[in-house]
Design an enzyme around this catalytic site. Structure first.
Site, PDB file in Angstrom:
ATOM      1  CD  GLU A 135      35.761  31.401  69.465  1.00 39.94           C
ATOM      2  OE1 GLU A 135      35.009  32.250  70.099  1.00 39.94           O
ATOM      3  OE2 GLU A 135      35.380  30.403  68.989  1.00 39.94           O
ATOM      4  CB  CYS A 145      31.209  32.603  70.414  1.00 43.42           C
ATOM      5  SG  CYS A 145      32.116  32.221  69.024  1.00 43.42           S
ATOM      6  CD  GLU A 201      28.532  34.909  75.036  1.00 38.97           C
ATOM      7  OE1 GLU A 201      28.764  34.894  73.762  1.00 38.97           O
ATOM      8  OE2 GLU A 201      29.153  34.880  75.693  1.00 38.97           O
ATOM      9  CE  LYS A 252      35.444  19.204  78.852  1.00 40.66           C
ATOM     10  NZ  LYS A 252      33.947  18.698  78.724  1.00 40.66           N
TER      11      LYS A 252
END
Length: 793
Positions: A264, A298, A395, A190
């Site tokens: 991850e 990331c 973040e 997906k």
């Protein structure tokens, strides 16, 4: 104007790339796409709009995947699985090689479509993403060819569900599907709802390249579609890249299902600059670390830590360099930065920067002259940031750099590790000894020295802490898509039959024998349980033997605190750890008959069987003593002037819940590989035969093992397991026992996303070396840190 003037001003005109071919491909599908299932596109539905983030204009309509669509994709993958595996490694290698060549032949189309869909500069799509995509298929074609010789004791996991984010749509697809397909799995993928186009184009190209129908299936949609993939019982593994929050939900939803899981997740990576660094090179590194892909990475180096002696000079030069960055149309080959993915992300970045300023940061931004209608945000530097500030811990996922200073290397390490994340880090120093001394101390899965954002298919990538677990890339990435051929015996544990207890067995007023209550073992000492409560232990015939301490939540907390304090064991040399294991084996050997009698009396096995369990335990200790200084890493040679060191590292503090069977051998089999690799453990021994573990105290006391390395808390396993699972300083959990224990461990471990090594209720034959020991246990006892080291001038 002279050439020197051009270099001084860095002024240059636009160099737009044509999007004609990409638009033609969209038009060939009437800008509307269904799912790609069983080798063909389904009927398209206009459920979702795919928007160009640089202009705000519609690119295409996408279909929202339903549970029925996911089910159809899984059925197609299941149907294709036997044939795909029957091809063998060489047959699959040929297909992956064909996919690599297909990517190279259509590199320009893929790059332009990626830039249109994502908003990143064409230079990055063309020069970074697409070449790495091809590299991954070439690399894993090689692993497919070598699978039978390199992984003879492993088999594919089966049908794999994969969910990828919007920041690197095509590259993340390659990271996921290349190893999965190479090793004999089939895939339901997906893509992100914002950026599905290159995944659909890749599926079409794969079909044209001859990939068998059903081997690769693409189902588009939003989070609900991803949830359907995660929940489908026909999927044996989930591989997810995305936010930590969603990663937690996936961990909870898959708990107890038996599905393998790779996560991850997010990051807040430190970029450490020491006083002896090449300042100009480090500044260019900062540009790559935080303004690459608009900071939507990331592992972006979003926390700049500069040593005090050069801090002001470095910041001044960095501000000057920022003025030269060009933010503009992504298809312009002269643009350094393109657009953020969406208005929602743009607003999130704005609000976090504003919050940072309210909390005391000084904001420096580059003035923008950008095309209208797009989600553009300027390169941003926040200085004077406190380590506890929101922008220093959260973040942002945008082109925002927060800067702090430090005085000493120790302080740099403390600041770098002051984060719940642990994905990557970058170190800049001309003293290689300093850099290599700091790298092992950083809580990160990847460390770049005098470089940043280096990636290669041969080098594993992944994080620790709340950045997830598992690795993608290289040999370690192969294991994520394989399972041991003899992972379990195939038989589930049956509910334990409680021994028949004599009516007077629990009476504390028996006979006149001197009462003995075995204590807990915490921090190298025998201690009474916090609750001052004990529980009775019985022999196989039901008669009461002795009492043991009934540990509680406070006892687990004390044991974890003792394990945390024993961090010197992790930094001890492998030779020192090997000696400790040999000493334990030596002292246990001297008491073989005593332990055999205890095992026989508490479990009901014969004297010979009990003696065999002790001998097997001694042998296992020797095995892991041997492995302590031999389970080593590798030196990768990526396509750069340098090397990457793949270094196995201890996880830290690990909780262990032992099964009822084989009370000594199972405990040793679980604890020995952990301490061999430098971990410290908190062990809950067999509930029905805990005296075997309490007898082990005296062996440990005479084995030169530092206090806190092994801590033993006796009690009710079902009550102590949740405490270990929820404790944030427990970094991994090994659980053997009833199936509900595995589900509890996985469900409650989401606080710090600790790794779980569980058996889902299947029995292990602890005497069988293929099941009870070996490389699988050592891999679970470590994670791989990849340290990139460039060399040359």
């Amino acid at each position: 104007m002279s050439i020197s003037t051009y270099f001084d001003t860095m002024d240059y005109g636009p160099a737009p790339e044509s999007d004609k071919d990409a638009r033609a491909w969209l038009a060939s599908h009437e800008a509307a796409f269904g799912h790609f299932i069983a080798g063909r596109f389904t009927q398209p539905k206009a459920d979702l709009d795919d928007i160009d983030p640089a202009s705000g204009k519609l690119l295409a309509h996408l279909s929202q995947g339903s549970a029925a669509d996911v089910d159809a994709a899984v059925q197609a993958a299941q149907a294709a699985l036997p044939g795909w595996q029957a091809l063998g490694g060489h047959g699959r290698a040929r297909h992956l090689y064909a996919l690599a060549r297909t990517v190279q032949r259509h590199a320009r189309l893929l790059a332009v479509l990626e830039t249109l869909d994502n908003g990143k500069p064409l230079r990055e799509s063309r020069d970074v993403d697409v070449p790495l995509v091809a590299r991954h298929f070439y690399h894993y074609a090689g692993w497919a060819q070598l699978q039978e010789s390199e992984f003879p004791d492993h088999v594919p996991v089966g049908v794999v569900g994969q969910i990828v984010p919007w920041n690197f749509p095509l590259l993340m697809l390659a990271w996921k599907i290349a190893p999965a397909l190479a090793l004999g799995n089939t895939v339901v993928l997906k893509p992100a709802e914002n950026t599905s186009l290159t995944a659909l184009l890749f599926a079409e190209l794969a079909q044209q390249a001859g990939l068998p129908a059903g081997v690769l299936n693409i189902v588009t949609g939003d989070g609900a579609t991803g949830a359907a993939v995660v929940a489908h019982p026909g999927i044996q593994k989930i591989a997810f890249t995305g936010s930590t929050e969603v990663g937690r939900l996936i961990r909870e939803q898959t708990a107890g299902s038996g599905k393998s899981l790779t996560l991850e997740l997010g990051g807040k990576s430190p970029f450490i600059v020491f006083e002896d660094a090449d300042i100009d090179a480090a500044i260019e590194g900062v540009v790559d670390a935080i303004w690459f892909n608009q900071g939507q990475v990331c592992c972006a180096g979003s926390r700049l830590l500069v040593q005090e002696g050069i801090h002001d000079l470095f910041i001044a030069r960095l501000k000057t360099r920022m003025q030269k960055l060009k933010v503009g149309a992504p298809l312009d080959k002269c643009s350094d930065m393109g657009a953020l993915i969406s208005p929602v992300q743009l607003e999130r970045v704005r609000s976090l920067v504003e919050q940072g300023v309210r909390e005391g940061a000084q904001c420096h931004q580059v003035a923008l002259d950008t095309p209208p209608g797009g989600c553009f945000y300027p390169p941003t530097l926040l200085t004077g940031v406190h380590p506890a500030a929101t922008v220093a811990s959260e973040e942002i996922f945008g082109p925002v750099l927060v800067a702090m200073s430090f005085r000493t290397p120790d302080e740099a390490v403390q600041l770098a590790n002051n984060s719940r994340y642990g994905l990557a880090a970058s170190i800049w120093s001309e003293t290689i000894g300093l850099a290599l001394g700091v790298a092992p101390q950083l809580k990160a899965g990847v460390v770049w020295i005098n470089s940043t954002n280096q990636f290669d298919a041969a080098v594993g990538f992944g994080g620790v802490r709340e950045s997830g677990y598992g690795r993608e890339g290289g040999r370690e990435g192969c294991y994520e898509y394989l399972k041991p051929r003899r992972e379990q015996s195939g038989s589930l544990r049956q509910p334990s039959a409680r021994r028949a207890i004599r009516a007077d067995a629990d009476s504390p007023l028996q006979g006149g024998a001197i009462d003995r209550t075995a204590k807990l073992y915490i921090g190298g000492k025998q201690v009474r349980p916090d609750g001052e409560v004990s529980m009775a232990c019985h022999c196989a015939q039901g008669e009461r033997l002795e009492d043991v301490g009934l540990g509680n939540r406070k006892d687990i907390r004390n044991a974890v605190a003792a394990a945390v304090k024993a961090g010197g064991w992790t930094s001890a040399s492998p030779h020192r750890r090997a000696q400790g294991l040999y000493y334990i084996a030596e002292n246990l050997s001297a008491r073989t008959e005593e332990f055999a009698r205890r095992i026989a009396s508490t479990t009901g096995v014969t004297a010979d069987e009990a003696r065999a369990e002790v001998e097997a335990s001694i042998k296992r200790l020797f095995t892991y003593g041997a492995w302590a200084d031999k389970f080593e890493g590798a030196v990768h040679q990526p396509p750069m002037r340098g090397v990457a060191l793949a270094m196995p590292e201890a996880i830290g503090v690990v909780g262990v819940v032992c099964p009822e069977e084989k009370p000594l051998l199972a405990l040793i089999s679980l604890v020995a590989p952990l301490i061999a690799m430098g971990n410290r453990v908190v062990v809950v021994p067999s509930e029905q035969a805990p005296l075997v573990a309490t007898d082990l105290y005296q062996v440990l006391d005479t084995s030169d093992l530092p206090a806190g390395v092994i801590n033993i808390v006796t009690g009710k396993s079902a009550e102590l397991l949740p405490v270990l699972a929820e404790h944030d300083e427990v970094e991994a959990l090994w659980v053997r026992g009833p199936a509900e224990f595995s589900a509890t461990a996985e469900r409650l471990s989401t606080g710090n996303l600790k790794r779980c090594f569980v058996d889902h209720g299947y029995l292990t034959d602890w005497h069988d070396a293929a099941q009870g020991e070996g490389a699988q246990y050592l891999r679970q006892a470590t994670h791989i840190k990849n340290v990139w080291i460039p060399y040359g001038e």
